[in-house]
Design a protein around this motif. Structure first.
Motif, PDB file in Angstrom:
ATOM      1  N   THR A  42       0.821  -1.214   0.000  1.00  0.00           N
ATOM      2  CA  THR A  42       0.000   0.000   0.000  1.00  0.00           C
ATOM      3  C   THR A  42       0.848   1.253   0.000  1.00  0.00           C
ATOM      4  N   ASN A  54      -2.537  -0.780  -4.473  1.00  0.00           N
ATOM      5  CA  ASN A  54      -2.808   0.651  -4.330  1.00  0.00           C
ATOM      6  C   ASN A  54      -2.751   1.306  -5.701  1.00  0.00           C
ATOM      7  N   GLN A 148      -9.664  -6.480 -13.339  1.00  0.00           N
ATOM      8  CA  GLN A 148      -9.640  -5.076 -12.926  1.00  0.00           C
ATOM      9  C   GLN A 148      -8.995  -4.215 -14.003  1.00  0.00           C
ATOM     10  N   THR A 150      -7.558  -0.388 -14.617  1.00  0.00           N
ATOM     11  CA  THR A 150      -7.048   0.647 -13.717  1.00  0.00           C
ATOM     12  C   THR A 150      -6.471   1.818 -14.500  1.00  0.00           C
ATOM     13  N   TYR A 203     -15.045  -1.572  -7.036  1.00  0.00           N
ATOM     14  CA  TYR A 203     -14.007  -0.621  -7.420  1.00  0.00           C
ATOM     15  C   TYR A 203     -12.879  -0.643  -6.399  1.00  0.00           C
ATOM     16  N   ASN A 204     -11.755  -0.089  -6.814  1.00  0.00           N
ATOM     17  CA  ASN A 204     -10.543  -0.041  -6.021  1.00  0.00           C
ATOM     18  C   ASN A 204      -9.911   1.322  -6.250  1.00  0.00           C
ATOM     19  N   SER A 220      -5.491   2.919   0.441  1.00  0.00           N
ATOM     20  CA  SER A 220      -6.361   2.402  -0.613  1.00  0.00           C
ATOM     21  C   SER A 220      -7.644   1.862  -0.007  1.00  0.00           C
ATOM     22  N   TYR A 221      -8.649   1.734  -0.869  1.00  0.00           N
ATOM     23  CA  TYR A 221      -9.946   1.206  -0.455  1.00  0.00           C
ATOM     24  C   TYR A 221     -10.466   0.294  -1.556  1.00  0.00           C
ATOM     25  N   ARG A 222     -10.778  -0.950  -1.196  1.00  0.00           N
ATOM     26  CA  ARG A 222     -11.414  -1.892  -2.119  1.00  0.00           C
ATOM     27  C   ARG A 222     -12.845  -2.109  -1.659  1.00  0.00           C
ATOM     28  N   ASP A 260     -15.523  -4.954   2.254  1.00  0.00           N
ATOM     29  CA  ASP A 260     -14.624  -3.906   1.797  1.00  0.00           C
ATOM     30  C   ASP A 260     -13.393  -3.881   2.692  1.00  0.00           C
TER      31      ASP A 260
END
Length: 423
Positions: A42, A54, A148, A150, A203-204, A220-222, A260
């Motif tokens: 991250t 990330n 994914q 990106t 989403y990520n 980061s956030y998944r 999440d």
């Protein structure tokens, strides 16, 4: 007999006992270099796998390349029933092979785009014939593949942001268990639930800040994804004629909330050879409170029974990770790391397909570059789960008698290898 006792219980729709690197049934084998550094990623960027760890760090990768890796998860899970029973029982453990692949493209000095595929959930377990918990689970085989796309942008040389669109591209599940009934010829009744998961999107997103070349911070956030199986097949065999009218369902549907994840990380580079990383992950497992089934085409387990629910009552979990990389020569880098991951399953809620426990992981890895454009990555993970027990009294008190009392112990070894090509 109530349908609740006939469920193929557990977070097993898209889950696994052999999930590695995270609490519950997550698998974190999404980048060979990252695995070698304790699953960190991250607060720094190592390669195109930054798309997963990330997306903000992905903005600083700065080159175009393709990479692919595969791991072999080798679980060993033992169970001892409460009171001793038949003694220690060992699964007929099957190896699984999670893979990851990424393509990243440098559009210009600030803009990077990429595409990745990885396997966040997957397992194949076969309990021994006649084992204590056979009326809860005998077999599980499942596969899931995420894709994914990106895009990342370096707003300044110090600040990068990124986002990825995630799709559950493929999911397949096959769950089996015995039913405490015998047919006229003396064989034990058996049930199988199988189906494919619907395509779902998540989403990520991520951000990275580098105040200097020696220090970087990332977050980061998944997002959560609700994995839904609709129109799954229900098959039963060995049902005695007298009970046949209670087992007429032909299909099922169910939803498993995949949680999440919030991640925070720091990267430190004391000199040109050494890189250190620290990550903390918060996984919001508390979203998973129950597993609900709906049956169609008939009933399952009794007259008028067309649905059922099995309590989960998971809690949020934290994982702490530490890793390091040292550049031995211009072509050889070595890595090591470790982590401590807290269990998300509460006491008295363990299931045979997810006997979660606090765990310690130790990792190692290397990269050897044959040229400026081509190299190979190796990784190894050993994960040791704390021994964990639950009693029949615990199950009765929690209303979780649809699972089995006893003691579980799990270890997992995961070697892996990958290659990359820069262009």
């Amino acid at each position: 007999m109530q349908a609740k006792s006939l469920l193929l219980t557990g977070g097993a729709l898209l889950a696994a006992t052999s999930g590695a690197l995270a609490s519950g049934f997550q698998i974190g084998l999404s980048g060979q270099k990252n695995i070698g550094m304790g699953g960190t990623g991250t607060g720094l960027y190592l390669d195109q796998a930054a798309q997963f760890y990330n997306p903000g760090a992905f903005a600083f990768v700065g080159y175009s390349s393709f990479q692919a890796g595969i791991n072999m998860a080798v679980p060993r899970i033992t169970f001892r029933p409460e009171g001793g029973g038949t003694g220690q029982e060992t699964l007929q453990n099957k190896n699984v092979f999670p893979f990851n692949g990424y393509a990243g493209f440098k559009v210009n000095d600030k803009f990077q785009v990429g595409l990745g595929a990885y396997v966040p959930f997957g397992s194949e377990l076969h309990y021994g014939h006649g084992w204590t918990g056979r009326y809860t689970l005998t077999d599980i085989k499942l596969t899931s593949v995420y894709v994914q796309a990106t895009a990342a942008y370096a707003i300044t040389p110090q600040l990068g942001i990124g986002a990825g669109l995630v799709m559950l591209a493929y999911g397949d599940v096959d769950l089996q268990r015995d039913i405490p009934l015998q047919s006229q010829n003396g064989t034990t009744a058996h049930a199988t639930l199988s189906g494919k998961a619907d395509h779902k999107f998540g989403y990520n997103v991520g951000i990275m800040y580098k105040p200097s070349d020696k220090l970087s911070f990332g977050a980061s956030y998944r997002s959560a994804i609700d994995a839904h199986v609709s129109g799954g097949d229900v098959r039963v065999s060995g049902i005695p004629a007298a009970a046949a009218s209670s087992f007429t369902a032909t299909n099922f549907s169910a939803t498993l909330p995949l949680p999440d994840v919030y991640s925070f990380g720091v990267g430190v580079r004391p000199n040109d050879k050494l890189t250190l990383a620290f990550d903390a992950n918060l996984v919001r497992w508390s979203k998973y409170q129950a597993l609900n089934f709906t049956y169609t085409g008939g009933v399952l387990g009794g007259a008028g029974v067309t649905s059922s629910s099995s309590v989960r009552n998971y809690k949020d979990a934290v994982a702490l990770r530490l890793g390091g990389q040292y550049k031995v020569t211009s072509g050889l880098s070595v890595r090591a790391g470790g982590f401590y991951d807290f269990a998300c399953v509460r006491d008295g809620y363990l299931t045979p397909e997810t006997p979660d426990a606090d765990r310690v992981g130790l990792t190692a890895g290397f990269t050897y570059e044959f040229s400026q454009r081509f190299g190979i990555d190796g990784s190894f993970l050993f994960e040791d789960f704390r021994q964990r027990s639950q009693s029949q009294a615990d199950l009765v008190a929690n209303g979780t008698t649809d699972r089995v009392a006893g003691t579980y112990k799990t270890t997992i070894s995961v070697p892996g290898i990958g290659v990359y090509v820069k262009f």
